[in-house]
Enzyme design. Structure first.
Site, mmCIF file in Angstrom:
data_model
loop_
_atom_site.group_PDB
_atom_site.id
_atom_site.type_symbol
_atom_site.label_atom_id
_atom_site.label_comp_id
_atom_site.label_asym_id
_atom_site.label_seq_id
_atom_site.Cartn_x
_atom_site.Cartn_y
_atom_site.Cartn_z
ATOM 1 N N GLU A 1 0.845 -1.193 0.000
ATOM 2 C CA GLU A 1 0.000 0.000 0.000
ATOM 3 C C GLU A 1 0.884 1.247 0.000
ATOM 4 O OE1 GLU A 1 -2.954 -0.227 3.111
ATOM 5 O OE2 GLU A 1 -3.993 -1.852 2.100
ATOM 6 N N HIS B 1 -8.883 9.995 2.476
ATOM 7 C CA HIS B 1 -8.429 8.871 1.647
ATOM 8 C C HIS B 1 -8.524 9.319 0.192
ATOM 9 C CE1 HIS B 1 -7.942 4.977 -0.151
ATOM 10 N NE2 HIS B 1 -7.697 4.451 1.032
ATOM 11 N N ARG C 1 -0.761 9.037 1.673
ATOM 12 C CA ARG C 1 -2.124 9.492 1.335
ATOM 13 C C ARG C 1 -2.261 11.009 1.195
ATOM 14 N NH1 ARG C 1 -5.606 5.327 5.055
ATOM 15 N NH2 ARG C 1 -5.190 3.570 3.691
ATOM 16 N N HIS D 1 -11.553 10.266 6.048
ATOM 17 C CA HIS D 1 -11.371 8.836 6.284
ATOM 18 C C HIS D 1 -10.919 8.498 7.696
ATOM 19 C CE1 HIS D 1 -10.535 4.728 5.163
ATOM 20 N NE2 HIS D 1 -9.261 4.842 5.501
ATOM 21 N N ARG E 1 -1.456 9.359 8.786
ATOM 22 C CA ARG E 1 -1.317 7.930 9.100
ATOM 23 C C ARG E 1 -0.822 7.136 7.890
ATOM 24 N NH1 ARG E 1 -4.964 3.323 8.544
ATOM 25 N NH2 ARG E 1 -6.703 4.601 7.849
HETATM 26 C C1 LIG Z 1 -13.841 2.135 4.837
HETATM 27 C C2 LIG Z 1 -12.693 2.030 5.793
HETATM 28 C C3 LIG Z 1 -11.588 1.257 5.466
HETATM 29 C C4 LIG Z 1 -10.509 1.156 6.339
HETATM 30 N N1 LIG Z 1 -9.470 0.326 6.024
HETATM 31 C C5 LIG Z 1 -8.463 0.158 6.922
HETATM 32 C C6 LIG Z 1 -7.412 -0.781 6.671
HETATM 33 O O1 LIG Z 1 -7.411 -1.477 5.661
HETATM 34 N N2 LIG Z 1 -6.419 -0.893 7.602
HETATM 35 C C7 LIG Z 1 -6.393 -0.142 8.744
HETATM 36 O O2 LIG Z 1 -5.461 -0.279 9.547
HETATM 37 N N3 LIG Z 1 -7.395 0.738 9.009
HETATM 38 C C8 LIG Z 1 -8.417 0.890 8.139
HETATM 39 N N4 LIG Z 1 -9.426 1.769 8.418
HETATM 40 C C9 LIG Z 1 -9.423 2.465 9.704
HETATM 41 C C10 LIG Z 1 -9.820 1.474 10.794
HETATM 42 O O3 LIG Z 1 -10.856 0.647 10.318
HETATM 43 C C11 LIG Z 1 -10.300 2.181 12.046
HETATM 44 O O4 LIG Z 1 -9.412 3.193 12.408
HETATM 45 C C12 LIG Z 1 -10.400 1.187 13.201
HETATM 46 O O5 LIG Z 1 -11.204 0.102 12.813
HETATM 47 C C13 LIG Z 1 -10.976 1.874 14.416
HETATM 48 O O6 LIG Z 1 -11.273 0.902 15.382
HETATM 49 P P1 LIG Z 1 -11.905 1.365 16.761
HETATM 50 O O7 LIG Z 1 -12.186 0.116 17.514
HETATM 51 O O8 LIG Z 1 -11.059 2.392 17.376
HETATM 52 O O9 LIG Z 1 -13.267 2.109 16.351
HETATM 53 P P2 LIG Z 1 -14.539 1.541 15.591
HETATM 54 O O10 LIG Z 1 -14.231 0.290 14.885
HETATM 55 O O11 LIG Z 1 -15.111 2.641 14.798
HETATM 56 O O12 LIG Z 1 -15.522 1.212 16.798
HETATM 57 C C14 LIG Z 1 -16.096 2.248 17.560
HETATM 58 C C15 LIG Z 1 -17.218 1.665 18.386
HETATM 59 O O13 LIG Z 1 -17.685 2.626 19.331
HETATM 60 C C16 LIG Z 1 -19.096 2.663 19.323
HETATM 61 N N5 LIG Z 1 -19.530 3.980 19.820
HETATM 62 C C17 LIG Z 1 -19.233 5.195 19.323
HETATM 63 N N6 LIG Z 1 -19.811 6.163 20.065
HETATM 64 C C18 LIG Z 1 -20.469 5.533 21.069
HETATM 65 C C19 LIG Z 1 -21.277 5.965 22.150
HETATM 66 N N7 LIG Z 1 -21.565 7.279 22.369
HETATM 67 N N8 LIG Z 1 -21.794 5.043 22.989
HETATM 68 C C20 LIG Z 1 -21.579 3.724 22.792
HETATM 69 N N9 LIG Z 1 -20.847 3.251 21.763
HETATM 70 C C21 LIG Z 1 -20.294 4.139 20.918
HETATM 71 C C22 LIG Z 1 -19.442 2.375 17.875
HETATM 72 O O14 LIG Z 1 -20.776 1.998 17.734
HETATM 73 C C23 LIG Z 1 -18.432 1.256 17.568
HETATM 74 O O15 LIG Z 1 -18.891 0.030 18.087
HETATM 75 C C24 LIG Z 1 -10.524 1.873 7.558
HETATM 76 C C25 LIG Z 1 -11.623 2.652 7.890
HETATM 77 C C26 LIG Z 1 -12.704 2.731 7.031
HETATM 78 C C27 LIG Z 1 -13.887 3.558 7.413
#
Ligand SMILES: Cc1cc2nc3c(=O)[nH]c(=O)nc-3n(C[C@H](O)[C@H](O)[C@H](O)COP(=O)(O)OP(=O)(O)OC[C@H]3O[C@@H](n4cnc5c(N)ncnc54)[C@H](O)[C@@H]3O)c2cc1C
Length: 510
Positions: free
Chosen positions: A116, A234, A281, A342, A377
């Protein structure tokens, strides 16, 4: 009031990994995960490309991954954090594999590492083009088997409970959406794993849950929030109106050999960077923005027509199917793409043990700012960061719980009784926040655009504060309040940024 040992907000990769680890260590402690939508809905679920890691030491090395991360971060990363994340990666990923996560292998049975942007070597572990979904499903399966974890869906965290003088986190107020009842969770340790805030922008790859709730809650509790000016766009979201959120054309597609072309079919990345399509990016995004302006077009195109059709479909089945569903055949047609909001590089400031500036409040994943990403990032470093800091937060929790004394609280949440449906008004405010951010606090900013954005956002904040004082709290009202807080943090921290760096670009500074 509900007493628990550990309260986790969010069920993405960060919250679930932390929950599993603490549950394994403390079979007798009560662990509650509150998540505001269905258990699987998260940014994690949508991750396509994969996780960056060095596990093949013949050709690659930790040093190369470290250097690539530092270069992408444009001099703003914390080098110690970069080093520890890169070096801890193989162990954390082997845990994911032990929990059932699959990653693609080649015909020799070795991992099929992808390439990537910004990476000097193939080092992205992936499962087809839906790595995030694979991880999320396998983590949830493990969580369901744990007796000491309770996962409450449609439980919306409203605010943290902190002690006024000592600034100690004691829990959180959570709205049980279906019962319309507020629960005060009194916890010994709280982990915020509530994800990002892409919804602050009109065009984003982030789903509707990404409204920056955890960051806004932490800000209201006076935690330190940093680096919010570094919003990553992105470069290649599909340019098509019918998908919300915007559908991502993974960076791995460029890693696979796809070429960016302008509306005249001319490849242009060589004009902007010697790494062409595989530059970091921020650089590719600005190049696309400039090319769109120069050619007066609404998008640019990804050309995958020269790539092996069988291998393309094998690597990118979801992307291929999605494109075909709207009449684009990647073997024949160019794919229209534009940049989309993104990833938030900034967030709740944490130290190397996932501790925020408020004691007993930890944060990990996209809502946190560890210093790994700096100003921009590196692709596929974010799932990795979530894994590493969930683990580090777990180690800190062991220490905190071993030293903690039971210290129950008796706070009550004063709730306005007046119920009024203001969904339409809130939608209007949300649209305006997104328009302001997309026009004035976006890929290219200026001093003037930032000041105008701040002034209008402050006005909208007064409007939403009035709603908040007058009517009973709802998830929607809270999300808009949080989105405004995050939009203001991005704007105000942008105003203070006096140097163009990574994802931050202000023409007044040129
Ligand atoms: C389309 C896309 C593609 C991506 N591809 C990649 C990739 O290939 N590789 C990579 O490293 N990263 C990638 N990323 C980034 C990566 O997916 C995210 O940064 C990572 O998954 C974040 O994980 P997290 O657990 O911190 O948050 P999230 O996975 O967003 O989880 C957050 C959680 O908190 C909950 N929540 C939020 N607010 C509240 C509230 N007030 N009360 C209760 N619950 C709440 C939500 O419902 C969710 O369950 C991508 C992101 C996107 C959008």
């Amino acid at each position: 009031m509900q007493q628990v040992d550990i309260l986790i907000i969010g069920s993405g990769i960060a919250g679930l990994t932390y929950a599993l680890k603490t549950a394994n260590h403390f079979p007798d402690k009560s662990i509650v995960i509150c998540t505001k939508a269905d258990e699987i809905e998260s940014n994690t679920k949508y991750a396509q490309g994969g996780i960056a890691t060095v596990m093949n030491f013949e050709k690659d090395s930790f040093e190369k991954h470290i250097v690539d991360t530092l270069i992408a971060g444009d001099g703003h990363c914390d080098p110690e954090v970069v080093s520890l994340v890169v070096k801890e990666a193989p162990e954390r990923i082997s845990e994911l594999i032990a929990w059932g996560t699959r990653f693609d292998k080649n015909t020799q049975g070795e991992y099929d590492y992808g390439l990537e942007g910004g990476h000097s070597h193939e080092r992205i572990l992936h499962y087809k083009d839906f790595t995030g979904l694979e991880i999320e499903q396998k983590l949830l399966k493990q969580i369901h088997n744990k007796q000491n974890i309770q996962l409450f869906t449609k439980h919306f965290a409203l605010d943290l409970i902190t002690t006024p003088v000592t600034k100690k986190c004691k829990g959180a107020y959570v709205l049980d959406v279906e019962k319309n009842a507020i629960i005060a969770f009194n916890a010994k340790v709280v982990m915020l794993a509530s994800g990002g805030s892409g919804q602050a922008y009109l065009y984003t790859t982030n789903p509707a849950i990404a409204t920056g709730d955890g960051i806004a809650m932490a800000h209201r509790a006076k935690a330190n929030i940093k680096d919010m000016q570094f919003v990553q766009f992105h470069p290649t979201a599909l340019y098509y109106d019918g998908f919300n959120p915007a559908f991502l054309i993974s960076e791995a597609v460029r890693g696979f050999g796809a070429i960016l072309r302008n509306k005249f079919g001319v490849a242009f990345m060589h004009k902007y960077d010697t790494r062409k399509e595989l530059a970091p990016r921020d650089i590719v995004t600005r190049a696309i923005h400039e090319e769109m302006q120069e050619t007066k077009s609404e998008c640019v195109y990804l050309d995958a027509t020269h790539l092996d059709a069988y291998e393309f479909r094998k690597h990118f089945p979801v992307i291929t199917d999605t494109l075909e569903s709207i009449g684009i055949d990647p073997q024949i047609d160019f794919i229209p793409v534009i940049p989309a909001a993104h990833y938030l590089c900034g967030g709740i400031a944490v130290n190397q043990h996932s501790e925020t500036s408020i004691s007993y409040l930890l944060a990990c994943g996209e809502c946190s700012c560890t210093g790994l990403h700096g100003a921009n990032r590196l692709a596929s470093n974010s799932l990795l960061e979530a894994l590493v800091f969930a683990h580090r937060g777990y180690l800190k929790t062991v220490e905190l719980l071993n030293n903690s004394i039971s210290d129950p609280i008796n706070y009550t949440y004063t709730r306005n009784k007046t119920v009024k449906n203001i969904t339409t008004e809130l939608e209007v405010v949300k649209k305006e926040i997104q328009e302001i951010m997309s026009k004035k606090v976006s890929i290219i900013r200026s001093n003037e655009s930032l000041e105008k954005a701040e002034s209008r956002l402050l006005y909208l904040q007064r409007v939403v504060d009035l709603f908040d004082k007058s009517y009973q709290t709802t998830p929607k009202l809270n999300e808009i309040r949080n989105l405004l807080t995050v939009a203001l943090l991005i704007t105000q921290q942008s105003i203070k940024q006096n140097e163009n760096k990574g994802a931050y670009y202000n023409i007044s500074l040129c």
